[in-house]
Design a protein around this motif. Structure first.
Motif, PDB file in Angstrom:
ATOM      1  N   THR A   3       0.847  -1.193   0.000  1.00 57.84           N
ATOM      2  CA  THR A   3       0.000   0.000   0.000  1.00 57.84           C
ATOM      3  C   THR A   3       0.883   1.245   0.000  1.00 57.84           C
ATOM      4  OG1 THR A   3      -1.735  -1.159   1.213  1.00 57.84           O
ATOM      5  CG2 THR A   3      -1.808   1.244   1.237  1.00 57.84           C
ATOM      6  N   HIS A   4       0.553   2.175  -0.873  1.00 57.08           N
ATOM      7  CA  HIS A   4       1.248   3.466  -0.955  1.00 57.08           C
ATOM      8  C   HIS A   4       0.216   4.554  -0.695  1.00 57.08           C
ATOM      9  CE1 HIS A   4       4.834   1.610  -2.746  1.00 57.08           C
ATOM     10  NE2 HIS A   4       3.950   0.809  -3.338  1.00 57.08           N
ATOM     11  N   TRP A   5       0.427   5.321   0.361  1.00 55.69           N
ATOM     12  CA  TRP A   5      -0.530   6.370   0.727  1.00 55.69           C
ATOM     13  C   TRP A   5      -0.187   7.655   0.002  1.00 55.69           C
ATOM     14  CZ3 TRP A   5      -4.564   4.314   2.702  1.00 55.69           C
ATOM     15  CH2 TRP A   5      -4.456   3.154   3.452  1.00 55.69           C
ATOM     16  N   THR A   6      -1.200   8.396  -0.390  1.00 55.34           N
ATOM     17  CA  THR A   6      -1.008   9.679  -1.061  1.00 55.34           C
ATOM     18  C   THR A   6      -0.618  10.712  -0.011  1.00 55.34           C
ATOM     19  OG1 THR A   6      -2.748   9.038  -2.615  1.00 55.34           O
ATOM     20  CG2 THR A   6      -2.056  11.351  -2.635  1.00 55.34           C
ATOM     21  N   SER A   7       0.519  11.340  -0.174  1.00 56.61           N
ATOM     22  CA  SER A   7       1.005  12.316   0.812  1.00 56.61           C
ATOM     23  C   SER A   7       0.189  13.608   0.735  1.00 56.61           C
ATOM     24  CB  SER A   7       2.485  12.621   0.567  1.00 56.61           C
ATOM     25  OG  SER A   7       2.634  13.338  -0.651  1.00 56.61           O
ATOM     26  N   ASP A   8       0.224  14.361   1.828  1.00 61.47           N
ATOM     27  CA  ASP A   8      -0.459  15.662   1.833  1.00 61.47           C
ATOM     28  C   ASP A   8       0.087  16.594   0.746  1.00 61.47           C
ATOM     29  OD1 ASP A   8      -2.030  14.726   3.873  1.00 61.47           O
ATOM     30  OD2 ASP A   8      -1.221  16.077   5.411  1.00 61.47           O
ATOM     31  N   PRO A   9       1.422  16.680   0.577  1.00 62.36           N
ATOM     32  CA  PRO A   9       1.924  17.545  -0.514  1.00 62.36           C
ATOM     33  C   PRO A   9       1.434  17.099  -1.893  1.00 62.36           C
ATOM     34  CG  PRO A   9       3.694  17.083   1.034  1.00 62.36           C
ATOM     35  CD  PRO A   9       2.535  16.197   1.428  1.00 62.36           C
ATOM     36  N   ALA A  10       1.344  15.789  -2.109  1.00 60.33           N
ATOM     37  CA  ALA A  10       0.851  15.298  -3.403  1.00 60.33           C
ATOM     38  C   ALA A  10      -0.620  15.662  -3.592  1.00 60.33           C
ATOM     39  CB  ALA A  10       1.044  13.788  -3.504  1.00 60.33           C
ATOM     40  N   ARG A  11      -1.417  15.514  -2.521  1.00 65.01           N
ATOM     41  CA  ARG A  11      -2.838  15.869  -2.631  1.00 65.01           C
ATOM     42  C   ARG A  11      -3.011  17.361  -2.881  1.00 65.01           C
ATOM     43  NH1 ARG A  11      -5.917  13.251   2.222  1.00 65.01           N
ATOM     44  NH2 ARG A  11      -3.987  13.624   3.304  1.00 65.01           N
ATOM     45  N   ARG A  12      -2.227  18.170  -2.186  1.00 70.47           N
ATOM     46  CA  ARG A  12      -2.314  19.626  -2.397  1.00 70.47           C
ATOM     47  C   ARG A  12      -1.924  19.983  -3.835  1.00 70.47           C
ATOM     48  NH1 ARG A  12      -2.780  22.232   2.741  1.00 70.47           N
ATOM     49  NH2 ARG A  12      -2.167  20.838   4.432  1.00 70.47           N
ATOM     50  N   ALA A  13      -0.899  19.329  -4.364  1.00 73.18           N
ATOM     51  CA  ALA A  13      -0.464  19.597  -5.743  1.00 73.18           C
ATOM     52  C   ALA A  13      -1.537  19.173  -6.745  1.00 73.18           C
ATOM     53  CB  ALA A  13       0.848  18.864  -6.033  1.00 73.18           C
ATOM     54  N   LEU A  14      -2.177  18.020  -6.516  1.00 72.27           N
ATOM     55  CA  LEU A  14      -3.254  17.578  -7.405  1.00 72.27           C
ATOM     56  C   LEU A  14      -4.443  18.529  -7.349  1.00 72.27           C
ATOM     57  CD1 LEU A  14      -3.064  13.739  -6.718  1.00 72.27           C
ATOM     58  CD2 LEU A  14      -2.613  14.876  -8.906  1.00 72.27           C
ATOM     59  N   LEU A  15      -4.795  18.971  -6.155  1.00 73.75           N
ATOM     60  CA  LEU A  15      -5.897  19.930  -6.018  1.00 73.75           C
ATOM     61  C   LEU A  15      -5.551  21.240  -6.725  1.00 73.75           C
ATOM     62  CD1 LEU A  15      -6.850  19.148  -2.335  1.00 73.75           C
ATOM     63  CD2 LEU A  15      -8.362  18.876  -4.315  1.00 73.75           C
TER      64      LEU A  15
END
Length: 172
Positions: free
Chosen positions: A25-37
């Protein structure tokens, strides 16, 4: 959901993680989620921006009677009426008003009908700026061929909610 960034990410279809081919399992990091948003023009650099983006999402959900696009899938043979249901969000104060719908098919054909919101199946309720809203399922007893169609709803008396164009795609 554990925090506002989780909720905002879920609303915009960002998965919390994935499993690779080895089962890790690879969790989506907060920085990655912020960048996608950010790539979707959704402000999420601070807690204040996240709160404002959540409010803006809810405002759009309830203020627009129809979602911008809906995809309907064919579930019965084309010779039978399609049990199509379109989600319609209106203020609770509009429940007893008469509305008209007009469907313009990609082929050029047109269908029309009327509805009274309180007689339709209730899907969910919400509040926005102190006003109660309800989302209901508008049944369209039609056989819709695959294609892009446009739906318009308006109050039958011409007052109140404005007409709304909503593209619909029907896929086999």
């Amino acid at each position: 959901m554990s925090n506002p960034l989780d909720r905002l990410s879920e609303l915009y279809g960002i998965l919390p993680g994935y499993n690779d081919i080895w089962g890790n399992t690879h969790w989506t990091s907060d920085p990655a989620r912020r960048a996608l948003l950010k790539a979707m023009d959704v402000a999420a650099d601070s807690e204040e921006e996240i709160a404002a983006s959540l409010l803006a999402f809810d405002r759009r959900r309830w203020k627009q009677p129809l979602s911008p696009v809906q995809v309907l899938r064919e579930t019965v043979p084309a010779t039978q009426p399609c049990p199509c249901h379109i989600a319609v969000a209106l203020p609770v104060s509009e429940d007893r008003k008469s509305y008209r719908w007009h469907l313009r098919r990609e082929s050029g054909g047109e269908d029309r009908g009327e509805f009274i919101p309180e007689k339709m199946e209730e899907l969910e309720r919400g509040n926005l700026d102190g006003q109660a809203f309800v989302r209901r399922a508008l049944p369209l007893p039609l056989t819709l061929e695959p294609g892009y169609h446009k739906l318009v709803i308006e109050r039958a008396d011409g007052a109140g909610a404005a007409a709304v164009d909503d593209p619909h795609r029907v896929e086999p």
